[in-house]
Design a protein around this motif. Sequence first.
Motif, PDB file in Angstrom:
ATOM      1  N   ASP A  14      22.385  17.296 -17.149  1.00  0.00           N
ATOM      2  CA  ASP A  14      23.418  17.706 -16.131  1.00  0.00           C
ATOM      3  C   ASP A  14      22.942  18.159 -14.841  1.00  0.00           C
ATOM      4  OD1 ASP A  14      25.444  17.483 -17.645  1.00  0.00           O
ATOM      5  OD2 ASP A  14      25.611  20.394 -18.030  1.00  0.00           O
ATOM      6  N   ALA A  15      22.047  18.183 -15.093  1.00  0.00           N
ATOM      7  CA  ALA A  15      20.879  18.922 -13.972  1.00  0.00           C
ATOM      8  C   ALA A  15      20.449  17.398 -13.127  1.00  0.00           C
ATOM      9  CB  ALA A  15      19.410  19.510 -14.057  1.00  0.00           C
ATOM     10  N   HIS A  18      23.456  16.369 -11.096  1.00  0.00           N
ATOM     11  CA  HIS A  18      24.646  16.940 -10.036  1.00  0.00           C
ATOM     12  C   HIS A  18      23.225  16.220  -9.051  1.00  0.00           C
ATOM     13  CE1 HIS A  18      27.497  19.609 -12.018  1.00  0.00           C
ATOM     14  NE2 HIS A  18      25.989  20.260 -12.769  1.00  0.00           N
ATOM     15  N   ASN A  21      24.994  13.335  -8.220  1.00  0.00           N
ATOM     16  CA  ASN A  21      25.889  13.536  -7.673  1.00  0.00           C
ATOM     17  C   ASN A  21      25.817  14.106  -5.983  1.00  0.00           C
ATOM     18  OD1 ASN A  21      27.606  12.440  -9.732  1.00  0.00           O
ATOM     19  ND2 ASN A  21      27.866  14.827 -10.246  1.00  0.00           N
ATOM     20  N   ALA A  22      24.863  15.314  -5.593  1.00  0.00           N
ATOM     21  CA  ALA A  22      24.512  15.110  -4.694  1.00  0.00           C
ATOM     22  C   ALA A  22      23.654  14.077  -3.594  1.00  0.00           C
ATOM     23  CB  ALA A  22      23.827  16.656  -4.806  1.00  0.00           C
TER      24      ALA A  22
END
Length: 96
Positions: A14-15, A18, A21-22
């Motif tokens: 997930d990190a 994320h 996504n950023a």
Amino acid sequence: MKPEPDQAFFDRADAHIHLSNAQMKEAEVSVVSASMMYANARFSTWLNATLCRDAAEMAEHRDEAIHYFVNQFHMMLEDHFDDYQANFDRYMKPTP
């Protein structure tokens, strides 16, 4: 038999998601995806190198290592495609 992934496994994944996504705020999704795949290929190659005594041993196990990583990615990609197909409306058309 491999152990099942624990919560920390999914937290690490997930990190990475994320971060990607950023990065999409500054770059096209296809470029972000390519960067993530490049990083994974580089990291996987480094990991394999850490298991070898020298370049000759690395060369000896090259095809086996590549097959392993490609096969693992292939299985994971199939699992995620199946999941997204089964849950397309829930994932892609969330209710407000």
